[in-house]
Write a protein that holds these residues in place. Structure first.
Motif, mmCIF file in Angstrom:
data_model
loop_
_atom_site.group_PDB
_atom_site.id
_atom_site.type_symbol
_atom_site.label_atom_id
_atom_site.label_comp_id
_atom_site.label_asym_id
_atom_site.label_seq_id
_atom_site.Cartn_x
_atom_site.Cartn_y
_atom_site.Cartn_z
ATOM 1 N N ARG A 1 15.555 -10.461 -2.261
ATOM 2 C CA ARG A 1 14.314 -9.685 -2.345
ATOM 3 C C ARG A 1 13.165 -10.548 -2.856
ATOM 4 N NH1 ARG A 1 13.986 -4.886 0.158
ATOM 5 N NH2 ARG A 1 12.243 -4.445 -1.211
ATOM 6 N N ARG B 1 6.635 -4.381 -2.594
ATOM 7 C CA ARG B 1 7.493 -5.544 -2.289
ATOM 8 C C ARG B 1 6.979 -6.788 -3.017
ATOM 9 N NH1 ARG B 1 8.761 -3.624 2.977
ATOM 10 N NH2 ARG B 1 6.891 -4.487 3.899
ATOM 11 N N ASP C 1 5.331 -9.218 3.962
ATOM 12 C CA ASP C 1 6.497 -10.026 3.614
ATOM 13 C C ASP C 1 6.771 -11.013 4.741
ATOM 14 O OD1 ASP C 1 8.935 -11.002 2.904
ATOM 15 O OD2 ASP C 1 9.760 -9.065 2.304
ATOM 16 N N ASP D 1 12.027 -1.813 4.275
ATOM 17 C CA ASP D 1 12.244 -1.443 2.880
ATOM 18 C C ASP D 1 13.615 -0.821 2.663
ATOM 19 O OD1 ASP D 1 10.529 -2.135 0.937
ATOM 20 O OD2 ASP D 1 9.716 -0.124 0.632
#
Lengths: 503, 173
Positions: free
Chosen positions: A424, B14, B87, B93
């Motif tokens: 992540r 994020r 991203d 997600d």
């Protein structure tokens, strides 16, 4: 006179079964999106602990080679590469399938994969002993410089920033030092916990970082595939169809072999470079992206050519080029074989058996591809929820059975959570694992080198010309990242300025 | 309109997530360093052997924290310049509650195996894990449970001769 006794091990029933099962499993695992080579190897590792050395390596190498090829099946049939290595295959494979040429596209991919794999086996058989012979000149300082170069190289080419790659490499080496210091016997970073005195088990950490964290990621998302071509039959290209394409095959295989031997680059990089080169040089370059077989040949021959050549530094120097070869290397350690510059002289029978097994596996891929392609539609019907729960359970069993210690399962899950967070955060995982694998050697050779040079680390580069070259390459790699950023930044600014000047 | 603001919010969250991970990764290094220097990490010193065992770990920890801080600064600068930057990995997600629940069940399974062997925790926790993973079919769930639970126990213990942890030595549980 070549000693052929290793053939008895290669043709033993257990090895033959391991090769067939490993290759078939590898193709299936590679074809299922989300399960790559590392997850496949992690799942199969626990089965190898009760096996002899050669059959266990045959199983793992079968899974490795099979999974790299298997990724192309889903790339062509469902527009979703089963493994990152097959991402370039999508570009022309799927358009071919849309034109009703799915069987033909699979045929090109299978033939190219097998040819690329066999070419890389020849390169491995020729180059590895030469490199191993040269490596006998390496002392502690040279080995230290080599490991430093390999780690820097992996960090430099890793996905994400080089800073993240280097810090992950440092963290990996650091964690490899947890436990008892081999020289002084002092406990390091054990926090008084008995379990940590033996250090962290590499396989448990790898299983956690890759397989468990992958399962967490996939289960938390909704993986949906595009259209599926079911009932497709694989059709190999005829000899006449190869006319004008052999040069592309040989060139792409050569690119794959070269890139595979470099630490940290891997099959995905090789496939894209080969694809881009073929697009420049092919007489049918205008058809690229629209369903051109040359695109499939370039991508598939080069990514499979990586499988053999990636074993060159692993077998000759004991330096794994990527996570997959690191797992193979750690499996060797489990079976009492210490990888390193003396592997070729001390375990020549095992090395020869690996050579033979790799050749046979590549031929097996050609045979097994036919039934597995027909099975593919049914395999894809298995929901991901079942597959990923299976990955978690297999990962736990794999971690627990390495040393027979249930706490290794907790370590694997902890690293699964850690790996999920790192993904992540955009951190590359490969430098961490390579650091973990090479950490003990890194420290041992550094400390020996310091003894040889009276504690003067600054004299390391002048110790020999080999050390000097390795340190210079390392320095070049460290400068590579900032220079690349600077150049791309300037290019972007000049492009913006040019566009703003245009009416 | 709503969709684009949702996407923007997701991208901001994020980016924040990336910052938190980077910060946590940097913090881990001083923790180890402090523990080592304070003697809390179980790091014995063997002075008689001319101890150098702590040298490399300390160098690595310093390198780790230095590189991590530069990276954190870079991440923070990027975040404050463009909080909703897409991203680079283009990932969708994850459902945070679901991820945490799956992680908790997996951690629970791993820890329970240490104390109760393989069979008891797998019988109790595997159905929960299958449910969390999204298995809704009763028949499919039972087959998966039988294969991944007792099936694997039998395969490893009897088929492959590799003993999985058991509550009672030599027994099934």
């Amino acid at each position: 006179m070549v000693d052929l006794t290793f053939l008895a091990d290669v043709w033993a029933p257990a090895t033959v079964v391991a090769m067939i099962v490993g290759t078939a499993l590898g193709i299936i695992i590679g074809a299922l999106p989300g399960l790559g080579s590392v997850v496949g190897l992690s799942i199969c590792l626990p089965f190898t602990f009760g096996m002899d050395t050669v059959p266990s390596l045959a199983l793992l190498l079968g899974v490795y080679c099979g999974s790299v090829y298997g990724g192309s099946i889903s790339a062509i049939l469902i527009n979703s590469p089963g493994t990152p290595q097959s991402a370039a295959t999508v570009l022309d494979g799927y358009p071919m399938a849309l034109q009703g040429l799915a069987g033909k596209a699979l045929g090109w991919s299978t033939a190219s994969s097998v040819a690329g794999g066999l070419i890389s086996c020849i390169v491995l058989i020729v180059a590895a002993p030469q490199l191993a012979h040269f490596a006998t000149r390496f002392g502690s300082i040279e080995v230290f410089a080599l490991i430093l170069m390999a780690l820097t190289c992996i960090a430099a080419v890793s996905r994400g920033s080089m800073l993240k790659g280097l810090s992950m490499g440092s963290a990996g080496i650091f964690l490899s030092l947890i436990g008892t210091d081999p020289v002084t016997g002092a406990a390091r970073f054990t926090f008084g916990i008995q379990f940590f005195t033996a250090g962290l088990d590499l396989i448990s950490v790898v299983i956690g970082l890759f397989a468990v964290s992958e399962a967490f990621t996939r289960l938390a998302q909704d993986g949906k595939n595009e259209s599926v071509f079911s009932g497709v039959r694989l059709m190999l290209p005829s000899l006449s169809e190869w006319k004008g394409r052999i040069g592309n095959l040989l060139r792409s295989s050569a690119i794959g072999c070269f890139i595979g031997a470099l630490p940290g680059t891997g099959a995905a990089t090789a496939a894209f470079i080969s694809y881009a080169t073929a697009k420049q040089l092919s007489p049918r370059r205008d058809n690229f992206g629209k369903g051109e077989p040359d695109g499939v040949i370039a991508a598939e021959s080069s990514n499979n050519a990586v499988t053999g050549s990636a074993m060159i530094p692993t077998l000759a120097l004991g330096i794994p080029g990527d996570v997959v070869t690191a797992i193979v290397l750690s499996a060797m350690v489990v079976h009492g074989i210490t990888p390193g510059v003396r592997l070729m002289s001390e375990h020549l029978d095992v090395v020869n058996a690996i050579f033979a097994v790799l050749v046979i596996i590549n031929i097996l891929m050609l045979i097994l591809a036919f039934p597995i392609v027909r099975l593919f539609g049914k395999l894809l019907a298995i929901p991901e929820s079942y597959v990923m729960t299976g990955v978690i359970v297999f990962s736990l069993i794999g971690a627990i059975t390495v040393r027979g210690n249930a706490l290794d399962g907790v370590v694997a899950v902890a690293f699964g959570v850690f790996g999920y967070a790192l993904r992540r955060g955009g951190y590359p995982l490969a430098p961490f694992v390579i650091g973990l694998v090479l950490g003990p050697q890194f420290e041992e050779n550094l400390r020996r080198g310091l003894l040889l040079s009276d504690g003067d680390i600054l004299s390391f580069p002048t110790h020999s010309w080999i050390a000097l070259v390795l340190f210079l390459v390392t320095a070049g790699l460290i400068l590579f990242g900032p220079l690349q950023t600077l150049i791309s930044g300037r290019f972007a600014r000049s492009e913006t300025a040019r566009l703003s000047r245009e009416p | 309109m709503t969709d684009s603001s949702d996407t923007s919010d997701e991208q901001v969250s994020r980016s924040i997530g990336r910052l938190i991970v980077s910060a946590a990764f940097v913090v881990a290094s001083p923790f180890f360093l402090a523990a080592s220097l304070l003697g809390a990490a179980g790091s014995d010193m063997n002075i008689a052997a001319g101890d150098t065992s702590q040298a490399l770990p300390h160098i690595l920890l310093v390198v780790w924290v230095a590189l991590g801080l530069v990276d954190l600064f870079r991440e923070a600068t990027t975040f404050f310049r463009a909080p909703a930057a897409p991203d680079s990995q283009g990932r969708s997600d994850d459902d945070p509650v679901l991820v945490l629940a799956i992680m908790a069940a997996t951690v629970g399974l791993a820890v329970a195996i240490v104390f109760f062997g393989y069979m008891v925790p797998i019988v109790l926790i595997l159905p929960l894990l299958l449910r969390l993973a999204g298995v809704r079919s009763l028949g499919g769930g039972i087959v998966a449970f039988l294969i991944l639970g007792p099936g694997l126990w039998w395969l490893f213990n009897d088929g492959l001769g590799i003993r999985l942890p058991a509550l009672l030595s030599g027994g099934m549980f």
